[in-house]
Design a protein around this motif. Sequence first.
Motif, PDB file in Angstrom:
ATOM      1  N   GLN A  30       0.839  -1.200   0.000  1.00  0.00           N
ATOM      2  CA  GLN A  30       0.000   0.000   0.000  1.00  0.00           C
ATOM      3  C   GLN A  30       0.873   1.249   0.000  1.00  0.00           C
ATOM      4  OE1 GLN A  30      -3.536  -0.085  -0.265  1.00  0.00           O
ATOM      5  NE2 GLN A  30      -3.012   1.989  -0.896  1.00  0.00           N
ATOM      6  N   ILE A  33       1.912   1.915  -3.551  1.00  0.00           N
ATOM      7  CA  ILE A  33       0.746   2.398  -4.302  1.00  0.00           C
ATOM      8  C   ILE A  33       0.460   3.860  -3.950  1.00  0.00           C
ATOM      9  CG2 ILE A  33      -1.757   2.138  -4.580  1.00  0.00           C
ATOM     10  CD1 ILE A  33      -1.252  -0.950  -4.157  1.00  0.00           C
ATOM     11  N   ALA A  37       0.581   7.170  -6.316  1.00  0.00           N
ATOM     12  CA  ALA A  37      -0.559   8.089  -6.387  1.00  0.00           C
ATOM     13  C   ALA A  37      -0.090   9.524  -6.176  1.00  0.00           C
ATOM     14  CB  ALA A  37      -1.616   7.705  -5.358  1.00  0.00           C
ATOM     15  N   HIS A  47      -7.419   2.824  -5.393  1.00  0.00           N
ATOM     16  CA  HIS A  47      -5.996   2.635  -5.142  1.00  0.00           C
ATOM     17  C   HIS A  47      -5.594   3.016  -3.717  1.00  0.00           C
ATOM     18  CE1 HIS A  47      -5.661   2.099  -9.411  1.00  0.00           C
ATOM     19  NE2 HIS A  47      -6.022   3.339  -9.663  1.00  0.00           N
ATOM     20  N   THR A  48      -6.225   4.060  -3.166  1.00  0.00           N
ATOM     21  CA  THR A  48      -5.688   4.654  -1.939  1.00  0.00           C
ATOM     22  C   THR A  48      -6.588   4.587  -0.711  1.00  0.00           C
ATOM     23  OG1 THR A  48      -6.514   6.820  -2.612  1.00  0.00           O
ATOM     24  CG2 THR A  48      -4.251   6.260  -3.254  1.00  0.00           C
ATOM     25  N   THR A  62      -7.768  -2.581  -2.107  1.00  0.00           N
ATOM     26  CA  THR A  62      -7.158  -1.632  -3.028  1.00  0.00           C
ATOM     27  C   THR A  62      -6.368  -2.392  -4.090  1.00  0.00           C
ATOM     28  OG1 THR A  62      -5.253  -1.382  -1.550  1.00  0.00           O
ATOM     29  CG2 THR A  62      -7.001   0.270  -1.368  1.00  0.00           C
ATOM     30  N   ALA A  64      -3.232  -1.919  -7.261  1.00  0.00           N
ATOM     31  CA  ALA A  64      -2.146  -1.109  -7.816  1.00  0.00           C
ATOM     32  C   ALA A  64      -2.632  -0.429  -9.086  1.00  0.00           C
ATOM     33  CB  ALA A  64      -0.934  -1.981  -8.116  1.00  0.00           C
ATOM     34  N   HIS A  65      -2.165   0.768  -9.325  1.00  0.00           N
ATOM     35  CA  HIS A  65      -2.449   1.450 -10.589  1.00  0.00           C
ATOM     36  C   HIS A  65      -1.897   0.598 -11.731  1.00  0.00           C
ATOM     37  CE1 HIS A  65      -2.064   4.605  -7.530  1.00  0.00           C
ATOM     38  NE2 HIS A  65      -2.773   5.415  -8.313  1.00  0.00           N
TER      39      HIS A  65
END
Length: 155
Positions: A30, A33, A37, A47-48, A62, A64-65
């Motif tokens: 996280q 990630i 972001a 994502h966040t 969540t 990952a992009h």
Amino acid sequence: MSKVIINSFAELEKLVGHDLGISEYHEFTQEQINLFADATLDHQWIHTDKERAVKESPFGDTIAHGYLTLSMLPHLWNQIVEVRNLKLQVNYGIEKFKFNQPVLVNSKVRLAAKVISAVNLRGVTKANIGVKLEIEGNKKPAYEGEIVFLYHFNS
């Protein structure tokens, strides 16, 4: 597994059609990630916002992009291949690329690579590399496609 060493166009050309190998696993935390972001200003909640993602996301956590997973490609590629005798290497393009599966937070991924083509363009090598980002424990990869590098080898 040891890295594939490439010193010239001729050596790369001999690898066309061959699997090059698989990288080590990388875990998306996280924290990573969130840092991505911050760097890209993409703070979409899937994502966040862990709490919201657990409650509302179809993924249950969540993710990952997609572009974060793509941006890890050079790091993972360098675990598979070492290209030597270079003046310069340029990321030239991405072709036939598709995100297939989200990468959940704390998932581990690894890159598999294969040489699709190598062409000598008047002294500059254009290499199309087939890539697949595998997710540990998942049959479907996170992404598949081709990356294109330009290699300027020393004489």
